[in-house]
Design a protein around this motif. Sequence first.
Motif: not given
Length: 461
Positions: A359-368
């Motif tokens: 999985s990819k969260v490539s930039h400028l994100s908040y995953i909480g």
Amino acid sequence: MKKRYAIILAAGQGTRMKSKLYKVLHPVLGKPMVQHVLEQVKAVDLEDVVTVVGFGSDQVKDLLGDNTKFVLQEEQLGTGHAVMQAEELMKDKKGTTIVVCGDTPLITQETFEKLFEHHEQEGAKATILTAKAPNPFGYGRVIRNDKNEVERIVEQKDASPEEQLVDEINTGTYCFDNEALFEALKGVSNNNSQGEYYLPDVIEILKNKSEKVSGFQILNVDETLGVNDRVALSQAEKVMKLRINEQHMRNGVTIMDPENTYIHADVVIEPDVVIYPGTTIGGNSIIRENAIIGPNTEIQNCEIGEDSVVKQSVATDSKIGKRVNIGPFAHIRPDANIGDEAKVGNFVEIKKAELGKGSKVSHLSYIGDAQVGSNVNIGCGTITVNYDGKNKHLTTIEDDAFIGCNSNLIAPVIIGKGSYVAAGSTITKDVPSDALSVARARQSNKEGYASKLKNRLQDKN
């Protein structure tokens, strides 16, 4: 082999530290000084360890716990007086007792072992751990006779000009025949300018009884550094840092700039890891083989898998899988679990979330507070909106989902397997598997309105 014991002197407040923190609790490479001492001396297979505490005793007890017994020195009346406080626990024991200060964090297990062995082989009643000091000023000098036997210890203020030229110093660590130690302590007086009972006076008492006193000279004087102020604390930190880094390098780790890499004592690093400058790795972190860490990266209590890359990022209390790519400028907060082959890119924050394989969260994100499946793509600017002002809620994103840029996922919510969330959506309801969810206002274009707006603004000016 004789039974062995240890007394750790840890009662001094350490006024020269100018700190609210009890002196021996000041950390060296992430671990309090007294804990370094206890761990190294306990590795020598001792029957008992007694730690003498005073100011801040509860904090020391909380730190060391059941690894040692404790006695309280209510008044700090010298090193001899401190050892006297252990008499009830120690006086009837037969064997060898080492006395060491809790502010000497650099002495190693190997040195303690060699000191014990030398003392016992010599059949001495006391053995002084000595060292050759490049600048012995301020230290007690060890005076030997023509047979190279220890005659006495002379303090700086009492030393003659000839004795001040002696560069062999008393480090403040000793081995004693335990029964002889406590018998001699009965004869120690506080008839001195400080009104204190000094442990080195035991040496003179034993010599006057024609007992054998020996000296064991350590080759590395850095080990004997006592930390009494912030300057010495920084010196101890530097010595410990280079010692730990050298050990890792000899075990197959590449450290590009050992002077600017900080690895704490309990960190495990496997061969063929590469560490770039400005990196700090602390706690109980484990770095698996072929990982690349740094530059300018902080890792605390994390496991990082094989072939993973973490650059210019912060990771704390988390697990990072194999072949993961993190950074630059990512923040992995506690309880994150990053699966194999995942990517966490620049300016991404992960907190208490699981990110599945690939999985990819490539930039400028908040995953909480999220459960993210495998092969999920999370677009730029996505937020799992987990907090309602009172409670935290879970976002679930199932395998193969695609989250478009600038999406808000209002938890609790489930994004189904293989589904799409259109860019700019605010999702408040579950999205079924294989569905496209669009949750944004319909676009409206007003022809020619831009010119009217500009004219209106010009008229106001």
